[in-house]
Design an enzyme around this catalytic site. Sequence first.
Site, PDB file in Angstrom:
ATOM      1  N   GLY A 156       0.852  -1.192   0.000  1.00 16.79           N
ATOM      2  CA  GLY A 156       0.000   0.000   0.000  1.00 16.79           C
ATOM      3  C   GLY A 156       0.885   1.238   0.000  1.00 16.79           C
ATOM      4  O   GLY A 156       2.026   1.195  -0.466  1.00 16.79           O
ATOM      5  N   ARG A 157       0.352   2.326   0.578  1.00 14.58           N
ATOM      6  CA  ARG A 157       1.107   3.586   0.573  1.00 14.58           C
ATOM      7  C   ARG A 157       2.490   3.424   1.196  1.00 14.58           C
ATOM      8  O   ARG A 157       3.498   3.826   0.624  1.00 14.58           O
ATOM      9  CB  ARG A 157       0.333   4.653   1.361  1.00 14.58           C
ATOM     10  N   ARG A 239       1.717  -3.854  12.637  1.00 14.84           N
ATOM     11  CA  ARG A 239       1.087  -4.131  13.924  1.00 14.84           C
ATOM     12  C   ARG A 239       1.743  -5.386  14.493  1.00 14.84           C
ATOM     13  O   ARG A 239       2.012  -6.344  13.756  1.00 14.84           O
ATOM     14  CB  ARG A 239      -0.421  -4.359  13.774  1.00 14.84           C
ATOM     15  N   GLU A 268       1.634  -4.870  23.135  1.00 13.34           N
ATOM     16  CA  GLU A 268       2.189  -3.561  23.532  1.00 13.34           C
ATOM     17  C   GLU A 268       1.541  -3.016  24.785  1.00 13.34           C
ATOM     18  O   GLU A 268       0.327  -3.121  24.910  1.00 13.34           O
ATOM     19  CB  GLU A 268       1.971  -2.548  22.399  1.00 13.34           C
ATOM     20  N   HIS A 286       7.310   1.935  19.186  1.00 17.10           N
ATOM     21  CA  HIS A 286       6.213   2.316  18.274  1.00 17.10           C
ATOM     22  C   HIS A 286       6.303   3.804  17.902  1.00 17.10           C
ATOM     23  O   HIS A 286       5.419   4.596  18.258  1.00 17.10           O
ATOM     24  CB  HIS A 286       4.838   1.993  18.885  1.00 17.10           C
ATOM     25  N   ILE A 287       7.364   4.141  17.181  1.00 20.60           N
ATOM     26  CA  ILE A 287       7.601   5.547  16.824  1.00 20.60           C
ATOM     27  C   ILE A 287       7.588   5.776  15.305  1.00 20.60           C
ATOM     28  O   ILE A 287       8.191   6.730  14.817  1.00 20.60           O
ATOM     29  CB  ILE A 287       8.934   6.073  17.425  1.00 20.60           C
ATOM     30  N   GLY A 288       6.893   4.892  14.579  1.00 17.51           N
ATOM     31  CA  GLY A 288       6.879   4.990  13.114  1.00 17.51           C
ATOM     32  C   GLY A 288       6.564   6.389  12.599  1.00 17.51           C
ATOM     33  O   GLY A 288       7.187   6.880  11.657  1.00 17.51           O
TER      34      GLY A 288
HETATM   35  C1  DGY Z   1      -0.589   4.328  12.762  1.00 15.12           C
HETATM   36  O1  DGY Z   1      -0.924   5.481  12.479  1.00 15.12           O
HETATM   37  O2  DGY Z   1      -1.343   3.364  12.582  1.00 15.12           O
HETATM   38  C2  DGY Z   1       0.787   4.160  13.285  1.00 15.12           C
HETATM   39  O3  DGY Z   1       0.999   2.921  13.850  1.00 15.12           O
HETATM   40  C3  DGY Z   1       1.127   5.298  14.213  1.00 15.12           C
HETATM   41  O4  DGY Z   1       2.500   5.441  14.301  1.00 15.12           O
END
Ligand code: DGY
Length: 328
Positions: A156-157, A239, A268, A286-288
Amino acid sequence: MKHDNVFITRLIPQEGLDLLKRHCTIKVNPEDRQLAKHELIENIVAQQGLMCLLSETIDRDIMEAGSELEVISNYAVGYNNIDIAAATELGIAVCNTPGVLTETTADLVWALILSVSRRITEADNFTRQGHFRGWEPMLMLGCNVYDKILGIIGMGRIGKAVARRATGFSMKIMYHDKIKLSDADETYLNATYCSIDELLRYSDFISLHTPLSEETHKLIGAGEFQRMKPGAILINTSRGQVVDETALVEALENKQVAGAGLDVYEEEPVIHSALLSMKNVVLLPHIGSATVETRTKMALMAAQNIIDILQGSTCENIINPQALTIRK
Ligand code: DGY
């Protein structure tokens, strides 16, 4: 709309709060901690809007307690924390923040790929602890990224943004998704569509970008680790429950996989204790999407979603448009 009330479960960048304040009365959880279910229930009473986080489970009980609730705006692109079926049935619109965090999350995937392959966190610790005695031929040997095969599950994106960056490393992409890319995109990304089995067999790095659903729950388990190419590295920023964490630990212990870069976990914030002592694993909290720019854009988008729904305007980011026809 000025008389609408919106509850925000955690402090978010001020820009989002200011935008909301211009249109409605806001109440922000004053404590910097996650609220328990009973606290969410207490706070949702008499609110027309709720802004929440992916770490908060928003179930039917909470929605029913919010008898005036019209919109739930998730401060995230993923929305597996919300019972969408219940929201739709109750006529509550659910919105998310797609697009704005794509590039930032893809950057973090690359930080993990490079950290694991070049042992960056391990080398940093080594240096800080005073073990550096000068250049050594056999010190901290990692593995190349350049010219390798990157397997992307979920194109995806974010998957595509990760693939785009891989072209700079002359990597070949093998990918799996429900939808195949156009021929032009495949050529541009040097990407080949394949089954998950083929992807596991040939990829040197495997990066996961699927949403969490019944279909993708524990998509990567013991069987998949056994089928991976020896020496493969797993990257997960999607996830935690997409991976069977116990099977991952076993695969790392048995050296079926050479390393892992994780930003998300099955339970988590709990992390499998064995992972904590593994040097070939990089663990992030979890800092994406965690940059100032992106979190600000997410705050503005999540706020605008609430305003749009409460004003009855078109909202591009509604996940369950059917809810609007069932409006209380
Ligand atoms: C999301 O937006 O789903 C991400 O996991 C947040 O960092």
